[in-house]
Design a protein around this motif. Structure first.
Motif, PDB file in Angstrom:
ATOM      1  N   LYS A 137      34.097  49.309  40.251  1.00  0.00           N
ATOM      2  CA  LYS A 137      34.353  48.767  38.909  1.00  0.00           C
ATOM      3  C   LYS A 137      35.854  48.681  38.647  1.00  0.00           C
ATOM      4  O   LYS A 137      36.343  47.677  38.122  1.00  0.00           O
ATOM      5  N   ALA A 138      36.591  49.705  39.013  1.00  0.00           N
ATOM      6  CA  ALA A 138      38.041  49.713  38.824  1.00  0.00           C
ATOM      7  C   ALA A 138      38.701  48.596  39.636  1.00  0.00           C
ATOM      8  O   ALA A 138      39.612  47.922  39.145  1.00  0.00           O
ATOM      9  N   ARG A 158      37.342  45.775  40.551  1.00  0.00           N
ATOM     10  CA  ARG A 158      37.015  44.494  39.902  1.00  0.00           C
ATOM     11  C   ARG A 158      37.886  44.275  38.665  1.00  0.00           C
ATOM     12  O   ARG A 158      38.360  43.163  38.428  1.00  0.00           O
ATOM     13  N   GLU A 159      38.090  45.325  37.881  1.00  0.00           N
ATOM     14  CA  GLU A 159      38.952  45.223  36.693  1.00  0.00           C
ATOM     15  C   GLU A 159      40.379  44.858  37.108  1.00  0.00           C
ATOM     16  O   GLU A 159      41.005  43.994  36.497  1.00  0.00           O
ATOM     17  N   ASP A 205      40.595  41.292  38.147  1.00  0.00           N
ATOM     18  CA  ASP A 205      40.524  40.403  36.985  1.00  0.00           C
ATOM     19  C   ASP A 205      41.877  40.341  36.275  1.00  0.00           C
ATOM     20  O   ASP A 205      42.356  39.262  35.935  1.00  0.00           O
ATOM     21  N   VAL A 206      42.502  41.484  36.073  1.00  0.00           N
ATOM     22  CA  VAL A 206      43.806  41.527  35.409  1.00  0.00           C
ATOM     23  C   VAL A 206      44.848  40.780  36.243  1.00  0.00           C
ATOM     24  O   VAL A 206      45.615  39.961  35.722  1.00  0.00           O
ATOM     25  N   GLN A 246      37.663  37.405  43.164  1.00  0.00           N
ATOM     26  CA  GLN A 246      38.087  36.965  41.838  1.00  0.00           C
ATOM     27  C   GLN A 246      39.002  35.735  41.927  1.00  0.00           C
ATOM     28  O   GLN A 246      38.920  34.831  41.110  1.00  0.00           O
TER      29      GLN A 246
END
Length: 145
Positions: free
Chosen positions: A54-55, A57-58, A61-62, A115
């Protein structure tokens, strides 16, 4: 997180000109010296997270959103600029991530790659580590260059 990550691309044009084995080696060294803090921040963020996937992916995204916002003009990125960004990611950003000593480097690279392909038109790019790319360069082609 990753404040001003778009600065990773500041010398993109110069670093992609007449790219040869020797210039790639020098460029990568300078690139890592200037931008190593971004890659340390990326790996530290994912390593310290409870949910690493999850981290990552975050983080991806950023990072991709920051790049997209910086290079977009009226919501679009010129095709030439996008091609340059893609090559720069392949030659410098991914190898720099993979050169970190983090156990999460592959996860980070994989998430950014995914991403990147989703956020940017016609940008399903791959990645390789520095040694593989460096090894693919030839100093001279048929003795001409």
């Amino acid at each position: 997180m990753l404040n001003h990550a778009e600065t990773i691309f500041d010398n993109m044009t110069d670093m992609m000109k007449k790219l040869k084995k020797s210039s790639y080696e020098k460029n990568m060294k300078v690139f890592r010296e200037r931008n190593g803090h971004f890659f340390q921040e990326m790996t530290r963020y994912v390593e310290e997270a409870q949910e690493k996937e999850k981290a990552a992916r975050e983080l991806a995204d950023v990072f991709t959103e920051t790049v997209k916002n910086h290079f977009s003009v009226k919501g679009r990125i010129r095709s030439r600029t996008q091609a340059d960004l893609n090559f720069f990611m392949i030659y410098y950003v991914f190898p720099a991530i993979l050169l970190t000593e983090s156990d999460e480097k592959e996860l980070i690279a994989k998430c950014i790659q995914k991403q990147w392909g989703e956020k940017f038109k016609d940008s399903k790019i791959g990645y390789a580590d520095y040694d593989k790319i460096y090894g693919a360069f030839r100093e001279k082609i048929f003795g001409i260059f």
